[in-house]
Design a protein around this motif. Structure first.
Motif, PDB file in Angstrom:
ATOM      1  N   VAL A 462       0.865  -1.185   0.000  1.00 20.08           N
ATOM      2  CA  VAL A 462       0.000   0.000   0.000  1.00 20.08           C
ATOM      3  C   VAL A 462       0.904   1.238   0.000  1.00 20.08           C
ATOM      4  O   VAL A 462       1.883   1.303   0.743  1.00 20.08           O
ATOM      5  CB  VAL A 462      -0.930   0.009   1.227  1.00 20.08           C
ATOM      6  N   ILE A 463       0.562   2.161  -0.865  1.00 20.69           N
ATOM      7  CA  ILE A 463       1.241   3.467  -0.869  1.00 20.69           C
ATOM      8  C   ILE A 463       0.298   4.462  -0.208  1.00 20.69           C
ATOM      9  O   ILE A 463      -0.886   4.526  -0.560  1.00 20.69           O
ATOM     10  CB  ILE A 463       1.569   3.926  -2.306  1.00 20.69           C
ATOM     11  N   ASN A 531      -2.990  -5.193   6.589  1.00 19.80           N
ATOM     12  CA  ASN A 531      -1.726  -5.058   7.312  1.00 19.80           C
ATOM     13  C   ASN A 531      -0.793  -4.050   6.637  1.00 19.80           C
ATOM     14  O   ASN A 531      -0.124  -3.269   7.306  1.00 19.80           O
ATOM     15  CB  ASN A 531      -1.025  -6.415   7.412  1.00 19.80           C
ATOM     16  N   ALA A 532      -0.777  -4.082   5.314  1.00 24.30           N
ATOM     17  CA  ALA A 532       0.086  -3.140   4.588  1.00 24.30           C
ATOM     18  C   ALA A 532      -0.381  -1.707   4.818  1.00 24.30           C
ATOM     19  O   ALA A 532       0.435  -0.787   4.976  1.00 24.30           O
ATOM     20  CB  ALA A 532       0.093  -3.481   3.101  1.00 24.30           C
ATOM     21  N   ALA A 533      -1.695  -1.512   4.845  1.00 19.76           N
ATOM     22  CA  ALA A 533      -2.244  -0.166   5.054  1.00 19.76           C
ATOM     23  C   ALA A 533      -1.891   0.339   6.454  1.00 19.76           C
ATOM     24  O   ALA A 533      -1.543   1.510   6.643  1.00 19.76           O
ATOM     25  CB  ALA A 533      -3.757  -0.167   4.850  1.00 19.76           C
ATOM     26  N   ILE A 534      -1.975  -0.551   7.426  1.00 16.43           N
ATOM     27  CA  ILE A 534      -1.624  -0.154   8.798  1.00 16.43           C
ATOM     28  C   ILE A 534      -0.146   0.235   8.872  1.00 16.43           C
ATOM     29  O   ILE A 534       0.233   1.251   9.441  1.00 16.43           O
ATOM     30  CB  ILE A 534      -1.934  -1.310   9.775  1.00 16.43           C
ATOM     31  N   LYS A 535       0.669  -0.605   8.231  1.00 22.68           N
ATOM     32  CA  LYS A 535       2.110  -0.347   8.226  1.00 22.68           C
ATOM     33  C   LYS A 535       2.416   1.011   7.580  1.00 22.68           C
ATOM     34  O   LYS A 535       3.202   1.801   8.109  1.00 22.68           O
ATOM     35  CB  LYS A 535       2.786  -1.473   7.434  1.00 22.68           C
ATOM     36  N   ALA A 536       1.771   1.266   6.461  1.00 25.01           N
ATOM     37  CA  ALA A 536       1.998   2.530   5.746  1.00 25.01           C
ATOM     38  C   ALA A 536       1.530   3.703   6.606  1.00 25.01           C
ATOM     39  O   ALA A 536       2.236   4.722   6.732  1.00 25.01           O
ATOM     40  CB  ALA A 536       1.263   2.517   4.403  1.00 25.01           C
ATOM     41  N   ALA A 537       0.348   3.557   7.203  1.00 27.48           N
ATOM     42  CA  ALA A 537      -0.195   4.660   7.998  1.00 27.48           C
ATOM     43  C   ALA A 537       0.673   4.918   9.223  1.00 27.48           C
ATOM     44  O   ALA A 537       0.872   6.068   9.632  1.00 27.48           O
ATOM     45  CB  ALA A 537      -1.630   4.343   8.405  1.00 27.48           C
ATOM     46  N   LEU A 595       5.140  13.851   1.172  1.00 19.57           N
ATOM     47  CA  LEU A 595       4.990  12.801   2.189  1.00 19.57           C
ATOM     48  C   LEU A 595       4.309  11.598   1.563  1.00 19.57           C
ATOM     49  O   LEU A 595       3.109  11.620   1.282  1.00 19.57           O
ATOM     50  CB  LEU A 595       4.194  13.345   3.382  1.00 19.57           C
ATOM     51  N   GLN A 596       5.093  10.604   1.290  1.00 22.81           N
ATOM     52  CA  GLN A 596       4.577   9.392   0.629  1.00 22.81           C
ATOM     53  C   GLN A 596       5.362   8.211   1.142  1.00 22.81           C
ATOM     54  O   GLN A 596       6.587   8.240   1.150  1.00 22.81           O
ATOM     55  CB  GLN A 596       4.740   9.529  -0.877  1.00 22.81           C
ATOM     56  N   VAL A 597       4.666   7.195   1.587  1.00 22.46           N
ATOM     57  CA  VAL A 597       5.373   5.994   2.036  1.00 22.46           C
ATOM     58  C   VAL A 597       4.812   4.765   1.333  1.00 22.46           C
ATOM     59  O   VAL A 597       3.656   4.733   0.921  1.00 22.46           O
ATOM     60  CB  VAL A 597       5.297   5.790   3.564  1.00 22.46           C
ATOM     61  N   THR A 598       5.660   3.794   1.191  1.00 25.55           N
ATOM     62  CA  THR A 598       5.272   2.518   0.615  1.00 25.55           C
ATOM     63  C   THR A 598       5.507   1.451   1.664  1.00 25.55           C
ATOM     64  O   THR A 598       6.585   1.414   2.263  1.00 25.55           O
ATOM     65  CB  THR A 598       6.128   2.210  -0.623  1.00 25.55           C
ATOM     66  N   ALA A 599       4.507   0.638   1.900  1.00 25.39           N
ATOM     67  CA  ALA A 599       4.674  -0.417   2.904  1.00 25.39           C
ATOM     68  C   ALA A 599       4.179  -1.736   2.339  1.00 25.39           C
ATOM     69  O   ALA A 599       3.174  -1.788   1.639  1.00 25.39           O
ATOM     70  CB  ALA A 599       3.909  -0.069   4.177  1.00 25.39           C
ATOM     71  N   THR A 600       4.922  -2.770   2.640  1.00 30.97           N
ATOM     72  CA  THR A 600       4.557  -4.097   2.140  1.00 30.97           C
ATOM     73  C   THR A 600       4.439  -5.063   3.313  1.00 30.97           C
ATOM     74  O   THR A 600       5.261  -5.031   4.228  1.00 30.97           O
ATOM     75  CB  THR A 600       5.630  -4.614   1.165  1.00 30.97           C
ATOM     76  N   TYR A 601       3.434  -5.873   3.254  1.00 30.83           N
ATOM     77  CA  TYR A 601       3.301  -6.956   4.224  1.00 30.83           C
ATOM     78  C   TYR A 601       3.308  -8.267   3.456  1.00 30.83           C
ATOM     79  O   TYR A 601       2.476  -8.491   2.573  1.00 30.83           O
ATOM     80  CB  TYR A 601       1.990  -6.816   5.000  1.00 30.83           C
TER      81      TYR A 601
END
Lengths: 777, 158, 292
Positions: A462-463, A531-537, A595-601
């Motif tokens: 999720v970005i 999970n990816a969205a939580i990590k990104a947030a 402000l942009q993050v990318t998170a992967t689960y």
């Protein structure tokens, strides 16, 4: 990721939350593929094969080409010679040389409007040389039979799994019972027929707006089939009018439309008619299931042997995966089962191809298994619910096939359903003896939340981007086809940042911009993308706090956030700063950036499907369900009415109970449809009822008010404890109904669907048997 | 191609248009007036995705020719909200799980508006029977029935 | 659908002329059935002749001498809610209120239904049980046929070139009770598998006179004459109802198709017949409320 303590002023987690795109849908403003128009857009139609197996001898398109308004008439010979498919690449974009099922796409027409395209279709003549056909799986697997694919022996794939010592376990069993069951094919029946709009741009790229559950898988498949680099193909997800497994990488509408757009200079739209959709879809594989089961005197299942023969139809697609699920998955519900011998065979036939459908092989297996268990419970003199509970897998167990059960609410589902429907009193009331007789039955289900089956990655990315106004935009490669995936992602993000849900936007998947994702299959999106969205947030939260700390001169530990502002917890005046200011500050500073993050689960699971043993933990969580149905059987008409049904879904944590209940009720009704009302009627491979008047899906007045209960088993791997909830409830229903029918009239229906004719035949056979035994006395 | 000129009031606006005789009302609304909220879901008049009101009565616009609307008043899903305020039926479908994928939703909402005009206080059986001409694959109808009950209550209160 | 010319005659005479001038044309009333056929290109007429502007085909009236007159273009919904129909042919209003679905009731017409000749519908058997007359008009004049003379076969009628159905007449009835039972194979079906329509006159527990019809499972609605003769003048008991149903079921020639084979249809016709008679004579515990 487990964070059961939820105390957040703006959170919607665990609360009934309307879909974030509900308002555009009730206004009629949501844009589905068929709603899109482009300047100069042309329209496509296809001509389908009337033969189940034939050689294409000649295609006469001259008249069609000459029709005013027709831009292209293309045949299989015009398509790339490269084959397409999922594992086995078995057909071209349009049939070339041979057709293998009735409904296979043979010729495509592109014209100024739909009616002209249809007019042109009527002008095409195709000469076929019929070939011998095979429709029955038993016949198909017999040596020397006509082959659907040369050299295959008609065996598309086979699974053999042996664990423990099955024969020894059978020898120890107090009761051994074997029987055979048959299931039929179900059509996805989404209300939006497949539709695609495709166009090329001057840079040579191909753009495809389509109704899909799996945008990135479509991109891969289309790029491969049209022989273009993946980077030159872009798939955009339109609003999707339901998927149910039918809008994955198997469907051909988007593939054909995409290829047509490479052959004409204008955008092409291809909207399936409902008949197109029935004929071109991949419906669920019919299966013949033989079960032999051994239990001890307490009803504990200790040995199981299963043989399944599934009908693949003409091309393999995902049917092999479906069969794998039917063969293996249901064993994992039973905690003491250690000895199994399984064999699954998938046979090619000249029936239309079968593939993915909601439940993905689970409903077939569960129908046989739950029917079988009910028979054995009766033989043992045991209440079936008690027997199911004694065998129910528990949190912390590792199952016979290596599933590590982080959370199981199966026992709790059984209790909730039992109480909800009044099992004990209904089970013990005197049997009806009149014309209409009531009965009650049970079914259980296991389903995965995610399934490691592609490459060695079952992750989700999720970005999260924060705009200079402080609002958040999420991008995902997964798709929302109506199940509420985007709402769930927005809920997770809003919860972490403590902002109203309205402050989060989720963009539809666009393969040019979204992070890669396998898509919305295998009930994977909540647990993986959640999970990816939580990590990104959380990363966004961290950056906001760091920046605010610098700006306000307050230590991070003393900061918190709410409603789009970071504030100091100590009550100093003016010690707060809006997200928008921080987002701008994040950019407008030396070395800054938006402000942009990318998170992967990527979950801690194992690619068992790629190994012959099929052993290992395939999913980060497993969902469970139980269902009871009370039916009334009319013994004169054979009609079965579901009077009442209660379904409990163990979805871990219900992030959005409104959505969970919606999924459960929808899936349960789809299960009732499969059990009682829907049947794809084939005659020598020809679908006789490819329309909604004759393929009768449940209507509002043919089903009861579904009672839906939630069990929250809190999955350790799940986002706030959540698991998937979109497929489980389609799995147990058919068996619950079949068991209820048996309870009502003493007739066991082992071949779905449960039709009035089968009920009446069963009653006649029962009467004849009684008469015969009476006469012999 | 045989063409006819028609005059039809759609969502309160009068449209004069020349249409091919074979143009279905659903296609006229979608392709000529760009009112794509009215959906096409089947060819057999069963799914009800194309339901609209003609002179206040619910019909299937795929079973009607555009020329048949000549001289009549058509209301589509786009005509229900007033100044951005949702019709109570629309609002109820949002809040009570009356929709998921949304494709059948315009048809169900139009059917509901007509149903509640005729019968402001329907029983659950009457609601379910009144939905016989509409199919939904997502909701299992529970959310739709709840939405209609809620909308009926709100409309009666007004 | 294929292209066609569209005509809107203003009178029956004009319509009749157009039909004769365009033998490849199709007549459209409500359009619910014809639209399906056109869209699937099962019919490809040169002209579609719409009757919607012909005022003479509308309206529902009643006179004590002639009974009900229902214009051929009366919508099923209009038939269902017409006070005149509800008073003088309640079983017809009741049937029309349950037929198909709300949208089709607002679009389909009673005349169009008859002319299409689709057996899997409800109005023909109901009208036959009511002894209705079908009035056919053309430039050559007027003919009046009974429903079983009008419906000649599967999707076939007695309509001659240039003829249209203008109205249905339901003569004043000597019957005082009746019911039209619509039997679906499963609750999710959209069309009747079989229907059973009955008009009768009761004298206490006895049946003085009766007309019974099975439809939907037969090529054309079928009068159950032997069953009627057996029932007349007898006290209706459960046993008699069963005898009548057995006789009635033996009188029909059921069709066989994917929606039901002949023997299943015959069994269901028997059950529908028996249950309806039982309900009419013993309303307690009955599922069907018999309007009369």
């Amino acid at each position: 990721m487990n964070k059961p303590e939820i105390s957040n002023a703006f959170t919607t987690v665990g609360r009934e939350t309307p879909q974030i795109n509900a308002i555009e849908k009730v206004l009629g403003k949501a844009v589905y593929s068929a709603d899109m128009k482009m300047a100069g857009m042309l329209h496509a139609k296809v001509l389908r094969s009337p033969h189940a197996h034939a050689r294409i001898v000649g295609v006469h398109t001259e008249e069609a080409r000459a029709l005013p308004g027709v831009h292209a008439v293309l045949t299989g010979d015009d398509t790339p010679t490269r084959m397409t498919g999922i594992h086995h690449k078995q057909h071209r974009i349009l049939a070339a040389g041979k057709v293998r099922f009735i409904g296979e796409e043979v010729v495509a027409v592109v014209a100024e409007d739909e009616e002209t395209a249809r007019d042109a279709i009527d002008l095409i003549r195709v000469d076929y040389e019929p070939l011998p056909e095979v429709f029955d799986t038993g016949e198909a697997l017999r040596a020397g039979t006509i082959e659907v694919h040369d050299g295959s022996g008609n065996l598309a794939c086979e699974y053999n799994v042996v664990r423990g010592d099955v024969d020894a376990a059978f020898a120890q069993a107090a009761l051994v019972h074997e029987d055979s069951y048959e299931t039929h094919s179900q059509y996805a029946g989404y209300m939006e027929p497949m539709a695609t709009l495709a166009w090329r741009t001057s840079d040579g790229r191909l753009h495809i707006l389509t109704s899909t559950q799996t945008a990135f898988l479509q991109r891969m498949r289309i790029a491969d089939a049209v022989e273009m680099p993946v980077s030159k193909v872009r798939v955009i997800q339109a609003t999707v009018g339901g998927g149910f497994g039918g809008k994955t990488a198997e469907e051909c509408n988007s593939l054909i439309c995409a290829w047509l757009a490479t052959r004409v200079d204008r955008p092409v739209k291809f909207v399936n008619s409902r008949l197109d959709d029935f004929q071109g879809c991949r419906s669920s594989p019919p299966e013949k299931i033989w079960i032999k089961m051994g239990v001890d005197k307490d009803g504990i299942i200790i040995a199981k042997e299963v043989k399944i023969v599934a009908d693949c139809g003409a091309y393999e697609g995902l049917a092999g995966h479906v069969l794998q699920v039917s063969t293996v998955r249901s064993d994992n519900m039973h905690r003491y089962l250690k000895n199994v011998r399984l064999n699954g065979k998938l046979a090619y036939t000249n029936n239309p191809p079968h593939g993915a459908l909601r439940g993905f092989g689970g409903p077939q297996a569960a129908f046989a298994l739950n029917s079988h268990i009910a028979v054995m419970a009766e033989k043992l003199g045991l209440d079936v619910v008690e027997m199911l509970k004694r065998n129910a897998i528990k949190s912390g167990d590792t199952s016979v096939h290596g599933f590590q059960i982080g959370s199981s609410g199966l026992s709790e589902c059984l209790d909730q359903v039992s109480d909800g429907i009044g099992w004990d009193s209904k089970k013990t009331r005197p049997k009806d003896i009149g014309v209409k007789r009531r009965g009650i039955g049970f079914g259980t289900a296991i389903h995965v939340s995610g399934n490691r089956e592609m490459g060695n990655w079952d992750g989700s990315t999720v970005i999260a981007k924060m705009a200079p106004d402080g609002r958040v935009t999420l991008m995902t490669g997964e798709c929302d086809m109506g199940q509420g995936a985007f709402t769930m992602l927005a809920q997770c993000c809003a919860h972490e940042l403590n902002i109203p849900l309205s402050q989060v936007t989720v963009l539809p998947t666009d393969t040019d911009m979204s992070p890669y994702g396998h898509g919305s299959i295998a009930s994977r999106v909540t647990i993986l993308a959640g999970n990816a969205a939580i990590k990104a947030a959380r990363e966004v939260r961290e950056r906001l706090l760091t920046l605010a700390s610098e700006k306000l001169g307050v230590p991070k530990e003393d900061l918190d956030m709410a409603n789009g502002e970071v504030f100091a917890k100590s009550p100093a005046p003016n010690q707060k700063i809006p997200f928008g200011d921080l987002a701008r500050l994040h950019i407008y500073r030396a070395g800054g950036e938006a402000l942009q993050v990318t998170a992967t689960y990527d979950p801690p699971t194992f690619l068992a499907m790629a190994t012959p043993e099929q052993y290992g933990n395939v999913a980060p969580g497993y969902s469970f369900a139980a269902q009871a149905a009370e039916v009334e059987v009319d013994t004169e008409t054979g009609q079965v009415r579901v009077l009442e049904t209660f379904v409990s879904d163990d979805c871990g944590k219900a992030l959005n109970p409104l959505a969970v209940h919606g999924q459960t009720c929808g899936a349960a009704v789809m299960g009732i449809g499969w059990a009682l009302y829907e049947q794809m009627r084939y005659e020598d491979g020809r679908l006789l009822n490819g329309n909604f008047a004759d393929y009768t899906m449940p209507t509002a007045d043919s089903v009861p008010y579904i009672q839906s209960g939630i069990v929250e088993s809190m999955e350790p791997n799940g986002p706030y404890g959540a698991k998937g909830a979109s497929e489980t409830a389609i799995v147990p229903g058919a068996a619950a109904i079949a068991n209820a029918v048996y309870d009502a009239i003493g007739v066991r229906i082992k071949t779905l669907p449960i039709t009035p004719e089968k009920i009446l035949a069963g009653l006649r056979a029962k009467q004849a048997a009684q008469d015969a035994s009476g006469a012999s006395r | 191609m045989s063409k006819k000129t028609i005059e039809v009031v759609v969502n309160g606006r009068t449209h004069r248009a020349e249409v091919p005789a074979r143009r279905m009302l659903s296609d006229f609304l979608r392709d000529d007036l760009f009112l794509t909220g009215t959906k096409r879901g089947c060819e057999t008049g069963v799914c009800g995705c194309c339901s609209v009101l003609i002179d206040g009565e619910v019909i299937k616009s795929c079973l009607s020719l555009a020329v048949h609307a000549d001289g009549h008043e058509v209301t589509t899903i786009e005509g229900l909200a007033v100044d951005g305020v949702l019709h109570p039926v629309q609002e109820a479908f949002v809040n009570h799980g009356g929709l998921q994928c949304g494709y059948c939703t315009p048809g169900f909402i139009m059917t509901t508006v007509a149903m509640l005009n005729d019968n402001p206080n329907p029983t659950e059986d009457e609601i379910r029977h009144g939905l016989n001409g509409n199919l939904c694959r997502c909701t299992g109808y529970v959310g739709i029935v709840e939405s209609i009950k809620a909308a009926a209550e709100k409309l009666r209160g007004n | 659908m294929k292209d066609f010319d569209y005509l809107e005659p203003a009178s029956i005479a004009e319509a009749s002329e157009m039909m004769l001038a365009h033998p490849g044309g199709s007549v459209m009333a409500g359009g619910t059935a014809l639209m399906l056929a056109l869209r699937q290109r099962m019919v490809t007429p040169s002209h579609v002749i719409s009757l919607r502007r012909i005022r003479d085909l509308r309206g529902i009236t009643h006179t004590p001498a002639e009974g009900l007159r229902i214009g051929a273009l009366a919508l099923h919904a209009e038939v269902a809610r017409s006070p005149l129909v509800r008073q003088h042919a309640p079983m017809l209003a009741d049937m029309a209120s349950r037929l198909a679905n709300p949208q089709v009731r607002n679009q389909g017409t009673i005349g169009g239904n008859l002319c299409y000749g689709d057996p899997a519908t409800d109005p023909p058997s109901c009208l036959l049980a009511l002894n209705a007359d079908v009035v056919l008009r053309s430039a050559r004049g007027t003919r009046v046929l009974k429903v079983d003379q009008f419906a000649t076969d599967y999707f076939a009628t007695a309509l001659e070139p240039g003829e249209i159905v203008s109205e249905i007449r339901i003569p004043p009835s000597a019957f005082d009770a009746g019911y039209h039972a619509r039997f679906l194979r499963t609750a999710a079906e959209h069309r009747p598998l079989v229907n059973f329509a009955v008009s009768l006159r009761k004298q206490g527990d006895a049946c003085e006179d009766v007309r019974m019809v099975i439809g939907a499972s037969t090529r054309v609605p079928t009068r159950l004459r032997k069953a009627e003769d057996w029932m007349k003048g007898k006290t209706v008991t459960a046993r008699l109802a069963a005898e009548v149903a057995d006789l009635g079921a033996s009188e029909i020639e059921p069709i066989s198709d994917i929606r039901g084979d002949g023997s299943f249809r015959r069994d269901m016709a028997r059950t529908a017949c028996r249950r309806t008679i039982e309900d009419l004579f013993n309303p307690a515990g009955s599922a069907a409320t018999s309007a009369a």
